[in-house]
Design a protein around this motif. Structure first.
Motif, mmCIF file in Angstrom:
data_model
loop_
_atom_site.group_PDB
_atom_site.id
_atom_site.type_symbol
_atom_site.label_atom_id
_atom_site.label_comp_id
_atom_site.label_asym_id
_atom_site.label_seq_id
_atom_site.Cartn_x
_atom_site.Cartn_y
_atom_site.Cartn_z
ATOM 1 N N HIS A 1 1.182 -1.519 0.333
ATOM 2 C CA HIS A 1 0.157 -0.216 -0.231
ATOM 3 C C HIS A 1 0.771 1.218 0.286
ATOM 4 O O HIS A 1 0.185 2.197 0.273
ATOM 5 N N ILE A 2 2.230 1.255 -0.832
ATOM 6 C CA ILE A 2 3.025 2.286 -0.616
ATOM 7 C C ILE A 2 2.844 3.237 -1.797
ATOM 8 O O ILE A 2 2.805 2.808 -2.866
ATOM 9 N N VAL A 3 2.559 4.246 -1.560
ATOM 10 C CA VAL A 3 2.025 5.255 -2.880
ATOM 11 C C VAL A 3 3.319 6.492 -2.758
ATOM 12 O O VAL A 3 3.117 6.993 -3.998
ATOM 13 N N TYR A 4 3.314 6.885 -2.033
ATOM 14 C CA TYR A 4 4.693 8.334 -2.083
ATOM 15 C C TYR A 4 5.533 7.832 -1.559
ATOM 16 O O TYR A 4 5.786 6.914 -0.038
ATOM 17 N N VAL A 5 6.695 8.076 -1.770
ATOM 18 C CA VAL A 5 8.392 7.673 -1.190
ATOM 19 C C VAL A 5 8.809 8.890 -1.097
ATOM 20 O O VAL A 5 8.763 10.242 -1.669
ATOM 21 N N ILE A 6 8.802 9.237 -0.176
ATOM 22 C CA ILE A 6 10.178 10.637 0.260
ATOM 23 C C ILE A 6 11.710 10.394 0.818
ATOM 24 O O ILE A 6 11.810 9.193 1.669
ATOM 25 N N ASP A 7 12.541 10.575 -0.023
ATOM 26 C CA ASP A 7 13.566 9.940 -0.178
ATOM 27 C C ASP A 7 14.910 11.008 0.235
ATOM 28 O O ASP A 7 14.601 11.883 -0.591
ATOM 29 N N THR A 8 15.675 11.129 1.356
ATOM 30 C CA THR A 8 16.492 11.789 1.561
ATOM 31 C C THR A 8 17.680 11.869 0.845
ATOM 32 O O THR A 8 19.106 12.211 1.365
ATOM 33 N N GLY A 9 18.365 10.835 0.188
ATOM 34 C CA GLY A 9 19.291 10.577 -0.894
ATOM 35 C C GLY A 9 20.244 10.055 0.381
ATOM 36 O O GLY A 9 21.566 10.464 -0.479
ATOM 37 N N LEU A 10 20.271 9.223 1.606
ATOM 38 C CA LEU A 10 21.168 9.144 1.881
ATOM 39 C C LEU A 10 21.163 8.081 2.930
ATOM 40 O O LEU A 10 20.217 7.708 3.110
ATOM 41 N N VAL A 11 22.061 7.034 3.521
ATOM 42 C CA VAL A 11 22.251 6.220 3.736
ATOM 43 C C VAL A 11 23.525 5.907 4.448
ATOM 44 O O VAL A 11 24.645 6.688 4.666
ATOM 45 N N LYS A 12 23.522 4.977 5.989
ATOM 46 C CA LYS A 12 24.363 4.973 6.877
ATOM 47 C C LYS A 12 25.713 3.240 6.356
ATOM 48 O O LYS A 12 25.079 3.054 6.123
ATOM 49 N N GLN A 13 26.785 4.353 6.187
ATOM 50 C CA GLN A 13 27.378 2.985 6.040
ATOM 51 C C GLN A 13 28.721 3.079 6.964
ATOM 52 O O GLN A 13 28.894 4.031 7.777
ATOM 53 N N ARG A 14 29.508 1.578 6.306
ATOM 54 C CA ARG A 14 30.750 1.706 7.815
ATOM 55 C C ARG A 14 32.383 2.226 6.617
ATOM 56 O O ARG A 14 31.872 2.166 5.371
ATOM 57 N N ALA A 15 32.939 3.038 7.386
ATOM 58 C CA ALA A 15 34.222 3.450 6.601
ATOM 59 C C ALA A 15 35.442 3.199 7.268
ATOM 60 O O ALA A 15 35.059 3.398 8.155
ATOM 61 N N TYR A 16 36.750 2.430 6.689
ATOM 62 C CA TYR A 16 37.479 2.110 7.396
ATOM 63 C C TYR A 16 38.557 2.855 6.569
ATOM 64 O O TYR A 16 38.469 2.652 5.284
ATOM 65 N N ASN A 17 40.077 3.025 7.513
ATOM 66 C CA ASN A 17 40.921 3.484 7.253
ATOM 67 C C ASN A 17 42.147 2.487 7.947
ATOM 68 O O ASN A 17 42.187 3.042 8.958
ATOM 69 N N PRO A 18 42.847 2.072 6.936
ATOM 70 C CA PRO A 18 43.698 0.761 7.629
ATOM 71 C C PRO A 18 45.304 1.038 7.797
ATOM 72 O O PRO A 18 45.630 0.495 8.664
ATOM 73 N N ARG A 19 45.354 2.671 7.400
ATOM 74 C CA ARG A 19 46.309 3.513 8.015
ATOM 75 C C ARG A 19 46.352 3.965 9.181
ATOM 76 O O ARG A 19 47.340 3.982 10.194
#
Length: 976
Positions: free
Chosen positions: A610-628
């Motif tokens: 029943h989803i008719v309207y989607v509100i998209d912020t365009g963002l997502v949470k991701q993991r980030a790693y700097n091996p140095r």
């Protein structure tokens, strides 16, 4: 229409009222003219009277003249001349006056007649012009006035209706609460009765099981003979008999709700046990189901309920059901199959059942399970629960799920839904995964770190087990690289009908996307037609905050807004509420719209109707790693183009919809086509330890789909060597074997292994469970100060780890004392979900620790070394995450080996700035913050860490700890 009639009547009255003064003016003019004529006639009469009087005066004068005849002629002549002159003068004066008067009257009459005529002409012209030009203006003005009056009247009526609706809603809520209480009481009575019935049925079932064993042996023998016959004929095992067609179903109006479905009478008892990875015992293989009868469930032996046929009809309309013939043909002819289907096509829930019906659970004369691997715990539980509802079985019987700390399966489970991590750890005990006949990897397009490693492992297992089938499911067509990893794997696309989507962008990027998302949701709710709303946000805490804001705004709206969150970590009951339709679709009188606020888990893993309207912020949470720098954090980044398209399509599953994107259209040009594989941006320490445990010594040349960076692999090997999990030759050690069996990070595992040495195994276990759980503290905006005060009541002066320990001890004490744990958590702004999750995690970890020979010991609480021992134990696992104070004013620290500057987070329970800190994790926002830290003593670093790890030459030159440790080491050597 009524409005038009009223307007015409009012306009007619207005015109009559305007014509009346004009008629009165004309009558006044006519009256003035008549009055002037009467005055002129009167004046004429006066003049005639004066003339008559003059004649009478002349007669009297003649009489006097006769009397004067006696006068002398001279006198008469003089008198006569005088009288003549007088008479002539009088007559002349009278005539002049009469002439002047007549002339004036005529001029006045002419002027008045001309003026009145001109006025009448002007009045007629003005009336015509007024009639032509003013009527339209008057009509418009009157219509505006009437509209304003009608609007005011309607607003008053709406306010009265809203008040009545609110009163009705309050009455309905009170009635609903009373009904819920009655239902709860009835349900408790039914459960008590049901328990008694179950006890009787269990006794009967035990008697039936003894009689049934002989029949099972004969049936198993028949399955084996049939399998051998089919192998010779190059055919598959006999399919599980299908349910009768839906048209023979009983009427659906008597179908009970899914949550109240009666348990199967002949179902085996469900055993809900926690997962114990440390045990080597292999579960008993599941037995085949009994041959079904008409309208009978072949798994449980019970008759199908009307709801089964209702769900069956819905299943048969799914695209995956329509493609089952081609799907089974490709599965028969190929060992690996890649299938692409849109969210909602039924690939996750229907394909495992199709394989089960086709007999893929019987292989080589043995009954084996079908494994369905999901990327998240939420998707695992949701899919297993849905299939149990469709098959009318209990969770944990023939269908079950396995997550990180929970195993709800049994020996009879034919469909096992597991997380990627759970299958990874099963492979540690069963390298060839011999309990499974088919393995399904769902959502392979997400390319998680565990998924990529599993693809490499399964590729090698399939070389040893040619009979093993592998099915790869994807919601996106961007799976070419995964398909090429398995040479010759065909690709099947499930057709799925979608409707048109109208995509709307903002002109500029939103500064505060959370407020913009809430504002857009309210606008859509108040202006758009019927249809539910799906809002995407990156963070779980932002979802909770957005739900609070929406519920607060919805109080003032005429149409009710039902707000439901969904993200990993929610209780199962709250997760199921997100999939339920809005109350208006269940017979409620009041109109209701549902809004679901979710993370990216709702993109593909979960399908909401029943989803008719989607509100998209365009963002997502991701993991980030700097091996140095060895810095790993969760960051918010823009989504990919594929994800943006996927989110928009969710609005067009049932009818045309709209997607409101809170970012400009030009921003997509800078986004990547796909999200970078997680294995290229993650800490690989856990994965490398697992591969070492499985026997892959050369992890650098492991068959990855996308190889990680060599620097990340070398950093992982170095970390494991410092923890003592592998030796200098890269071989796994006994510590590594123990750590691989604990479903936690290797550093936490090392802390648990060292717990008995520091006499704090129980305390270390509690801290490990809290660190592995969800966020503990709740910080609502409307009670921010009260939340801080509540946290201060549990704060420990030595740091955050000991504060978490205090919280867990207080929570367990409340339970032991018989108090309400939910009320305790709510009053202290503690997440009850986090505490329950930590409680389950601790119990599971305790069983594993005992199975690998770790003793559960503790220091006496009155001992002065109680807390120092716990802090030493923390250092034994997290000595690579130690920071030294650089600036007390800025609360700035520097990491010892890397020299990276970090800031102590304001939410820490530390009331001062200790010189030395050991921390668990970092948080990256505007700066790099230490989230969980505890003060330590620097001399512990030399006693606990590996020899030479904290030598001065290995400390970064920019860090002040280099000189401090050098002086400390020199002082220790001088003291002998």
């Amino acid at each position: 229409m009524e409005g038009t009639a009223i307007t015409a009547e009012m306009l007619q009255q207005l015109y009559q009222t305007d014509a009346q003064p004009q008629a009165e003016h004309a009558a006044d003019v006519q009256s003035n003219m008549q009055s002037n004529a009467a005055n002129a006639a009167l004046q004429w009469q006066q003049m005639l009277q004066q003339m008559q009087m003059g004649e009478e005066y002349e007669g009297q004068h003649q009489q006097d003249a006769e009397q004067i005849n006696q006068l002398t002629p001279e006198q008469l002549a003089q008198m006569h001349e005088m009288m003549n002159r007088q008479q002539q003068e009088v007559q002349q004066n009278q005539m002049d006056q009469i002439n002047n008067f007549m002339t004036q009257q005529e001029m006045q009459m002419q002027y008045r007649l001309q003026q009145e005529s001109q006025d009448m002409q002007d009045e007629d012209q003005y009336q015509d012009q007024y009639d032509e030009e003013t009527q339209e203006q008057l009509q418009q003005q009157f219509q505006q006035q009437m509209q304003q009056q009608m609007q005011q009247h309607m607003q008053q009526q709406m306010q009265q209706q809203m008040q009545q609706q609110m009163q009705q809603q309050m009455m309905q809520d009170q009635t609903h609460q009373q009904m819920m209480q009655d239902q709860t009481h009835q349900q408790m009575m039914q459960e008590q009765t049901h328990q008694q019935m179950m006890q009787e049925q269990t006794h009967q079932q035990m008697m039936q099981e003894q009689t049934h064993q002989q029949m099972m042996q004969e049936q198993t023998h028949q399955h084996i003979m049939q399998e051998q016959t089919h192998q010779q004929a190059h055919q598959h095992p006999p399919p599980l008999q299908h349910a009768p067609p839906a048209q023979h179903a009983p009427p659906a109006q008597h179908a009970p709700p899914a949550q109240h479905a009666p348990p199967a009478q002949h179902a085996p008892p469900v055993h809900h046990s926690q997962m114990h990875y440390g045990q080597h015992s292999h579960p008993k293989p599941p037995r085949p189901p009994d041959p079904p009868r008409q309208n009978q469930n072949p798994l449980t032996g019970s008759l199908y309920t009307p709801r089964f046929y209702y769900l069956l009809e819905k299943r048969q309309r799914l695209p995956a059901w329509a493609a089952r013939q081609e799907f089974l043909k490709l599965m028969q002819n190929n060992q690996v199959l890649v299938l692409v289907g849109e969210p909602g096509s039924g690939k996750t829930t229907q394909l495992p059942q199709i394989l089960l019906d086709a007999g893929y659970h019987v292989q080589l004369g043995q009954v084996r399970a079908i494994c369905c691997v999901q990327p998240t715990q939420l998707a695992t539980i949701s899919a297993a629960t849905r299939i149990c509802e469709e098959l009318e079985v209990q969770v944990g019987s023939f269908v079950g799920h396995v997550t990180r700390f929970e195993d709800r399966t049994s020996g009879d489970s034919l469909l096992r839904f597991v997380t990627e991590e759970a299958l990874f750890r099963e492979a540690l005990e069963d390298p060839l995964l011999e309990r499974y006949s088919v393995i399904i990897l769902d959502e392979v397009q997400q390319r998680t770190c565990e998924m990529d490693v599993l693809l490499g492992i399964l590729k090698m297992v399939m070389q040893r087990r040619p009979e093993l089938k592998l099915l790869l499911l994807s919601s996106s067509e961007e799976v070419r690289k995964v398909q090429s990893h398995f040479e010759g794997a065909p690709l099947l696309k499930v057709p799925h009908r979608t409707f048109a989507v109208e995509v709307l962008h903002t002109q500029e990027a939103e500064r505060d996307y959370l407020k913009a998302a809430v504002r857009t949701t309210i606008q859509v709710h108040t202006t758009e037609p019927d249809g539910d709303i799906l809002l995407f946000l990156p963070h779980e805490d932002e979802i909770d905050l957005a739900c609070q804001m929406l519920r607060k705004e919805a109080v003032h709206l005429p149409v009710h807004l039902d707000v439901r969150p969904i993200y990993v970590g929610l209780p199962l009951m709250d997760i199921q509420r997100a999939f339920e339709p809005a109350p208006s679709r269940m017979g409620a009188v009041k109109s209701v719209r549902k809004v679901v606020v979710a993370t990216n888990v709702a993109e593909t893993s979960l399908c909401i109707d029943h989803i008719v309207y989607v509100i998209d912020t365009g963002l997502v949470k991701q993991r980030a790693y700097n091996p140095r720098t060895r810095v790993e954090a969760q960051i918010v980044t823009p989504i990919s183009k594929t994800s943006a398209l996927q989110r928009a399509r969710l609005a067009a599953r049932t009818k045309p919809g709209k997607c409101f994107r809170l970012y400009p259209e030009r921003a997509q040009s800078e986004w990547p086509p796909m999200i970078q594989p997680e294995i290229k941006r993650s800490n690989l320490t856990t994965m490398v330890l697992m591969l070492k445990r499985l026997g892959f010594d050369d992890v650098v040349h492991f068959d990855f789909v996308d190889p990680p960076s060599p620097e990340a692999l070398m950093r992982a090997l170095q970390t494991l060597n410092n923890l003592g999990c592998i030796d200098n030759n890269g071989n796994i050690t006994e510590v590594g074997n123990q750590a691989s069996r604990l479903p936690v990070d290797p550093q936490i595992a090392k802390m648990l292994i060292e717990g008995p040495k520091h006499r704090c195994s129980n305390e270390a276990l509690s801290i490990a469970a809290m660190l592995s759980s969800l966020p503990v503290w709740l910080r609502p905006n409307d009670a921010f100060r009260a939340a801080n005060e509540a946290k201060a009541r549990f704060a420990h002066m030595d740091g955050d780890h000991l504060t978490l320990l205090n919280v867990f001890h207080a929570y367990k004490q409340q339970i032991q004392d018989g108090h309400d744990a939910v009320r305790f958590c709510a009053g202290n702004f503690i997440s009850i979900r986090a505490m329950r999750h930590a409680e389950v995690a601790r119990d599971s970890l305790k069983v594993i620790m005992e199975s690998i020979g770790l003793q559960m010991v503790s220091t006496d609480f009155q001992d002065k070394e109680y807390y120092p021992n716990i802090r030493r134990c923390l250092v034994s696992g997290f000595f690579m995450q130690v920071a030294c104070l650089e600036s007390e004013k800025r609360a700035a620290y520097s990491m010892l080996r890397e020299g990276q500057e970090v800031i102590l987070h304001p939410s820490t329970s530390l009331g001062h700035r200790p010189e030395w800190l050991v921390f668990h994790e970092l948080c990256l926002s505007s700066k790099l913050f230490i989230k969980t830290g505890t003060q330590i003593k620097p001399e512990w670093l030399f006693d606990i860490a590996p020899s030479g790890y904290f030598d001065a030459q290995r400390i970064n030159e920019k860090c002040s700890a280099r000189a401090k440790l050098d002086r400390l080491l020199t002082r220790r050597f001088s003291q002998g």
